[in-house]
Design a protein around this motif. Structure first.
Motif, PDB file in Angstrom:
ATOM      1  N   VAL A 103      59.122  12.472 -31.339  1.00 39.72           N
ATOM      2  CA  VAL A 103      59.276  13.906 -31.157  1.00 39.72           C
ATOM      3  C   VAL A 103      58.043  14.501 -31.827  1.00 39.72           C
ATOM      4  O   VAL A 103      57.838  14.323 -33.033  1.00 39.72           O
ATOM      5  N   VAL A 104      57.214  15.140 -31.046  1.00 36.18           N
ATOM      6  CA  VAL A 104      55.947  15.674 -31.549  1.00 36.18           C
ATOM      7  C   VAL A 104      56.143  17.144 -31.916  1.00 36.18           C
ATOM      8  O   VAL A 104      56.674  17.922 -31.130  1.00 36.18           O
ATOM      9  N   ARG A 108      56.316  14.879 -22.392  1.00 35.03           N
ATOM     10  CA  ARG A 108      57.230  15.878 -21.824  1.00 35.03           C
ATOM     11  C   ARG A 108      57.242  17.046 -22.803  1.00 35.03           C
ATOM     12  O   ARG A 108      57.349  16.856 -24.006  1.00 35.03           O
ATOM     13  N   TRP A 109      57.165  18.237 -22.252  1.00 40.50           N
ATOM     14  CA  TRP A 109      57.098  19.435 -23.077  1.00 40.50           C
ATOM     15  C   TRP A 109      58.405  20.170 -23.050  1.00 40.50           C
ATOM     16  O   TRP A 109      59.042  20.298 -22.005  1.00 40.50           O
ATOM     17  N   VAL A 110      58.793  20.696 -24.190  1.00 41.62           N
ATOM     18  CA  VAL A 110      59.935  21.583 -24.276  1.00 41.62           C
ATOM     19  C   VAL A 110      59.364  22.987 -24.100  1.00 41.62           C
ATOM     20  O   VAL A 110      58.530  23.426 -24.893  1.00 41.62           O
ATOM     21  N   ALA A 111      59.793  23.647 -23.029  1.00 41.70           N
ATOM     22  CA  ALA A 111      59.228  24.952 -22.668  1.00 41.70           C
ATOM     23  C   ALA A 111      60.332  25.993 -22.525  1.00 41.70           C
ATOM     24  O   ALA A 111      61.440  25.676 -22.084  1.00 41.70           O
ATOM     25  N   LYS A 112      60.015  27.220 -22.881  1.00 43.29           N
ATOM     26  CA  LYS A 112      60.996  28.286 -22.703  1.00 43.29           C
ATOM     27  C   LYS A 112      61.242  28.486 -21.218  1.00 43.29           C
ATOM     28  O   LYS A 112      60.322  28.383 -20.399  1.00 43.29           O
ATOM     29  N   LYS A 113      62.492  28.766 -20.873  1.00 46.20           N
ATOM     30  CA  LYS A 113      62.895  28.861 -19.462  1.00 46.20           C
ATOM     31  C   LYS A 113      62.113  29.942 -18.711  1.00 46.20           C
ATOM     32  O   LYS A 113      61.940  29.847 -17.500  1.00 46.20           O
ATOM     33  N   GLU A 114      61.615  30.937 -19.409  1.00 52.08           N
ATOM     34  CA  GLU A 114      60.866  32.016 -18.759  1.00 52.08           C
ATOM     35  C   GLU A 114      59.611  31.503 -18.054  1.00 52.08           C
ATOM     36  O   GLU A 114      59.137  32.108 -17.090  1.00 52.08           O
ATOM     37  N   LEU A 115      59.065  30.383 -18.512  1.00 50.96           N
ATOM     38  CA  LEU A 115      57.858  29.830 -17.879  1.00 50.96           C
ATOM     39  C   LEU A 115      58.134  29.331 -16.468  1.00 50.96           C
ATOM     40  O   LEU A 115      57.212  29.190 -15.667  1.00 50.96           O
ATOM     41  N   THR A 149      56.745  17.992 -12.828  1.00 55.96           N
ATOM     42  CA  THR A 149      56.320  16.948 -13.758  1.00 55.96           C
ATOM     43  C   THR A 149      57.395  16.594 -14.790  1.00 55.96           C
ATOM     44  O   THR A 149      57.139  15.846 -15.724  1.00 55.96           O
ATOM     45  N   GLY A 150      58.607  17.135 -14.617  1.00 55.06           N
ATOM     46  CA  GLY A 150      59.735  16.736 -15.453  1.00 55.06           C
ATOM     47  C   GLY A 150      59.768  17.320 -16.844  1.00 55.06           C
ATOM     48  O   GLY A 150      60.343  16.720 -17.757  1.00 55.06           O
ATOM     49  N   GLN A 151      59.190  18.500 -17.021  1.00 56.84           N
ATOM     50  CA  GLN A 151      59.215  19.119 -18.346  1.00 56.84           C
ATOM     51  C   GLN A 151      60.624  19.647 -18.632  1.00 56.84           C
ATOM     52  O   GLN A 151      61.445  19.802 -17.738  1.00 56.84           O
ATOM     53  N   ILE A 164      58.197  13.571 -26.637  1.00 58.41           N
ATOM     54  CA  ILE A 164      58.856  14.857 -26.406  1.00 58.41           C
ATOM     55  C   ILE A 164      58.183  15.862 -27.336  1.00 58.41           C
ATOM     56  O   ILE A 164      58.296  15.774 -28.556  1.00 58.41           O
ATOM     57  N   CYS A 165      57.437  16.804 -26.752  1.00 54.52           N
ATOM     58  CA  CYS A 165      56.561  17.696 -27.513  1.00 54.52           C
ATOM     59  C   CYS A 165      57.141  19.097 -27.675  1.00 54.52           C
ATOM     60  O   CYS A 165      57.564  19.715 -26.696  1.00 54.52           O
ATOM     61  N   PHE A 166      57.115  19.573 -28.900  1.00 52.66           N
ATOM     62  CA  PHE A 166      57.601  20.904 -29.263  1.00 52.66           C
ATOM     63  C   PHE A 166      56.472  21.696 -29.931  1.00 52.66           C
ATOM     64  O   PHE A 166      55.662  21.128 -30.674  1.00 52.66           O
ATOM     65  N   PHE A 167      56.494  22.998 -29.710  1.00 51.37           N
ATOM     66  CA  PHE A 167      55.702  23.935 -30.502  1.00 51.37           C
ATOM     67  C   PHE A 167      56.723  24.705 -31.337  1.00 51.37           C
ATOM     68  O   PHE A 167      57.252  25.735 -30.889  1.00 51.37           O
TER      69      PHE A 167
END
Length: 185
Positions: A19-20, A43-50, A63-65, A91-94
């Protein structure tokens, strides 16, 4: 004309996924991090608004984000839980939640730590510097420059519980601060 310098790759165990947790200053951060991880999958964890952003939203889906609803903790946890056994990708988080408009780190949210503990995955702190000069916020035009990506010391989550989320979050944040100081001087 953007150059990428990667430091600390030797800290990665080739057989381990992580988990990054990384700082976030520019739209170029995911690109720089993804290239730094090659040939491994991210794989990026992205806010649904994107999902609603033309082209980007569809590209993220294809791409399966991982999309999460930041306003609904239960729905976000449900989205993440579907990926807690993914062992083929980082699994990448900001954890700052959005791009910082300065070089200062914003406070970290605890979702990445919670996911790491629940999945039993190690946390990999990562620092990105220089991307904000190559592609500033609110700009679509990149500039020549150098982006530095530094891999930190991985943090084992074995034996941690939900009660350790805050401590794990702060440990990762502290490592990212240390990495930024090292690569920025």
């Amino acid at each position: 004309r953007v150059r990428l310098v990667v430091e600390g790759r030797e800290r990665l165990d080739p057989g381990q996924t992580y988990v990054v947790m990384a700082n976030h200053r520019s739209q170029l951060d995911p690109v720089a991090m993804g290239v730094a991880f090659l040939p491994r999958i991210t794989r990026w964890v992205a806010k649904k608004e994107l999902r609603r952003v033309p082209v980007l939203g569809r590209a993220l889906e294809l791409t399966g984000q991982i999309f999460v609803d930041r306003g609904d903790r239960q729905a976000a946890l449900s989205s993440l839980t579907r990926h807690e056994h993914d062992r083929d990708a980082m699994i990448c988080f900001f954890p700052e939640g959005h791009r910082s408009s300065s070089r200062e780190l914003l406070p970290f949210k605890k979702g990445a730590a919670g996911f790491a503990i629940a999945s039993g995955m190690w946390v990999l702190p990562m620092a990105v510097s220089g991307s904000e000069r190559c592609l500033p916020n609110r700009s679509i035009r990149s500039r020549p420059g150098t982006i530095r990506v530094a891999f930190g010391t991985p943090i084992n989550t074995a034996g941690m519980t939900e009660a350790d989320r805050g401590r794990l979050t702060e440990a990762a944040r502290g490592e990212i601060v240390r990495l930024l100081e090292a690569i920025e001087g």
